[in-house]
Design a protein around this motif. Structure first.
Motif, PDB file in Angstrom:
ATOM      1  N   VAL A 102       0.988  -1.149  -0.006  1.00 12.47           N
ATOM      2  CA  VAL A 102       0.026   0.040   0.023  1.00 12.47           C
ATOM      3  C   VAL A 102       1.064   1.343   0.005  1.00 12.47           C
ATOM      4  N   VAL A 103       0.568   2.119  -0.852  1.00 12.13           N
ATOM      5  CA  VAL A 103       1.364   3.354  -0.956  1.00 12.13           C
ATOM      6  C   VAL A 103       0.441   4.770  -0.932  1.00 12.13           C
ATOM      7  N   LEU A 162       8.222  16.202   8.029  1.00 16.40           N
ATOM      8  CA  LEU A 162       8.751  14.563   7.685  1.00 16.40           C
ATOM      9  C   LEU A 162       9.205  14.755   6.260  1.00 16.40           C
ATOM     10  N   GLU A 163      10.025  13.710   5.786  1.00 16.41           N
ATOM     11  CA  GLU A 163      10.393  13.443   4.395  1.00 16.41           C
ATOM     12  C   GLU A 163       9.096  12.923   3.735  1.00 16.41           C
ATOM     13  N   ARG A 164       8.857  13.324   2.277  1.00 18.36           N
ATOM     14  CA  ARG A 164       7.838  12.992   1.646  1.00 18.36           C
ATOM     15  C   ARG A 164       7.695  11.110   1.800  1.00 18.36           C
ATOM     16  N   GLY A 165       8.847  10.515   1.786  1.00 18.94           N
ATOM     17  CA  GLY A 165       8.715   9.177   1.977  1.00 18.94           C
ATOM     18  C   GLY A 165       7.909   8.376   3.154  1.00 18.94           C
ATOM     19  N   VAL A 166       8.207   9.287   4.208  1.00 16.17           N
ATOM     20  CA  VAL A 166       7.656   8.724   5.227  1.00 16.17           C
ATOM     21  C   VAL A 166       6.026   9.006   5.356  1.00 16.17           C
ATOM     22  N   LEU A 167       5.587   9.966   4.730  1.00 18.40           N
ATOM     23  CA  LEU A 167       4.131  10.263   4.688  1.00 18.40           C
ATOM     24  C   LEU A 167       3.288   9.289   3.463  1.00 18.40           C
ATOM     25  N   GLU A 168       4.357   8.896   2.717  1.00 22.70           N
ATOM     26  CA  GLU A 168       3.840   7.903   1.667  1.00 22.70           C
ATOM     27  C   GLU A 168       3.891   6.345   2.085  1.00 22.70           C
ATOM     28  N   PHE A 173      -2.930   8.024  11.055  1.00 20.24           N
ATOM     29  CA  PHE A 173      -3.263   7.748  12.385  1.00 20.24           C
ATOM     30  C   PHE A 173      -1.869   7.322  13.120  1.00 20.24           C
ATOM     31  N   GLN A 174      -1.053   6.605  12.471  1.00 22.48           N
ATOM     32  CA  GLN A 174       0.252   6.203  13.217  1.00 22.48           C
ATOM     33  C   GLN A 174       0.938   7.284  13.352  1.00 22.48           C
ATOM     34  N   LEU A 175       1.060   8.433  12.545  1.00 25.22           N
ATOM     35  CA  LEU A 175       2.130   9.348  12.679  1.00 25.22           C
ATOM     36  C   LEU A 175       1.535  10.204  13.622  1.00 25.22           C
ATOM     37  N   ILE A 176       0.264  10.555  13.862  1.00 27.38           N
ATOM     38  CA  ILE A 176      -0.094  11.285  14.903  1.00 27.38           C
ATOM     39  C   ILE A 176       0.330  10.985  16.306  1.00 27.38           C
ATOM     40  N   GLY A 177       0.272   9.795  16.494  1.00 20.60           N
ATOM     41  CA  GLY A 177       0.804   9.240  17.574  1.00 20.60           C
ATOM     42  C   GLY A 177       2.211   9.190  17.889  1.00 20.60           C
ATOM     43  N   THR A 178       2.954   8.631  16.750  1.00 19.31           N
ATOM     44  CA  THR A 178       4.296   8.639  16.903  1.00 19.31           C
ATOM     45  C   THR A 178       5.359   9.857  16.574  1.00 19.31           C
ATOM     46  N   VAL A 179       4.706  10.705  15.770  1.00 18.22           N
ATOM     47  CA  VAL A 179       5.293  12.126  15.716  1.00 18.22           C
ATOM     48  C   VAL A 179       4.798  13.183  16.287  1.00 18.22           C
TER      49      VAL A 179
END
Length: 266
Positions: A102-103, A162-168, A173-179
């Motif tokens: 999934v991308v 964040l780098e674009r690759g991380v968002l992709e 939801f994961q990023l809201i918690g970890t970042v």
């Protein structure tokens, strides 16, 4: 002359629709392990309908892109849909990780002045700003959804860094918690089937006038503050929303055996 079951009294189109409904669910659930549907004679016997009714039902599934007729083989499955649990705060990558790659193609990521309707839902001021993300999400290269997300600035700004690759490759939801370091609480979700506009059809690879599931999801933090408002267009031919619901109070197992007139056991 072919006849339907003696109990059949509805128009053939209605019978075909009902047969298609059952077969559609089986196709989507992967019930046909070989990828080939039972032959016409088997379907006629199973549903107690005529050959013409079976053929009309299969034609409905063919028009939806789920099956096709192959000479010497029969009716084969060519498309499938994936389930997304409606009652869970889970992103598409998390849900479909076992089905392929999934991308999330990031089409836009920036701070914007929030539209008034969005500002009200997120509790922003009249001229409040939000972080806007637009992502095209695909499974093994096949587009599945187009998402427009508005985040509170304090939640979204760390994501923009964040780098674009991380968002992709990670769900929001994961990023809201970890970042962003914010714990999620719950969400309000509404779903409506709509005909996609030409631009959305082009992005999602749908034929003109294709159907999408328009999902609006307002996610709140653990402290109750709204944090994330999403407008999601899901391909109706590739994603199925599923939820488990309970009976309303007074109609569940706890009420079994009670006197409905008096609200207590006899």
């Amino acid at each position: 002359m072919e006849t339907e079951s003696p109990t059949a009294c509805s128009p053939r189109a209605d019978r075909a629709r009902r047969v298609a409904s059952v077969l559609r669910r089986q196709v989507l659930e992967g019930a046909f392990g070989t990828g080939v549907l039972p032959d016409e004679r088997a379907l006629i016997a199973e549903f107690a309908v005529s050959r013409n009714t079976v053929r009309e039902a299969l034609a409905l599934l063919r028009d939806e892109g789920l099956v096709e007729r192959r000479r010497g083989v029969g009716t084969v499955v060519v498309g499938r849909a994936y389930e997304h649990p409606l009652g869970e705060l889970a992103g598409l990558a998390e849900v479909l990780q076992h089905h392929g790659s999934v991308v999330n193609q990031v089409r836009e990521a920036r701070r914007v002045r929030a539209p008034q309707a969005v500002a009200r839902r997120l509790g922003l001021g009249e001229r409040g700003e939000a972080v806007h993300l637009e992502r095209l999400r695909s499974l093994d290269g096949v587009p599945l959804s187009l998402d427009a997300t508005y985040l509170l600035p304090e939640i979204g700004e760390p994501l923009l860094a964040l780098e674009r690759g991380v968002l992709e490759h990670q769900d929001v939801f994961q990023l809201i918690g970890t970042v962003a370091g914010a714990a999620l609480g719950g969400a309000e979700v509404s779903v409506q089937a709509v005909t996609a506009d030409a631009a959305t059809c082009a992005v999602l690879g749908l034929p003109e006038g294709g159907a999408v599931l328009a999902v609006e999801r307002l996610t709140s933090l653990a402290d109750g503050r709204p944090a994330d408002l999403e407008f999601i267009h899901l391909r109706g031919d590739r994603l199925v929303l599923r939820a488990r619901v309970g009976a309303p109070d007074g109609h569940g197992a706890a009420a079994a055996g009670r006197d409905p007139a008096r609200g207590r056991r006899p």
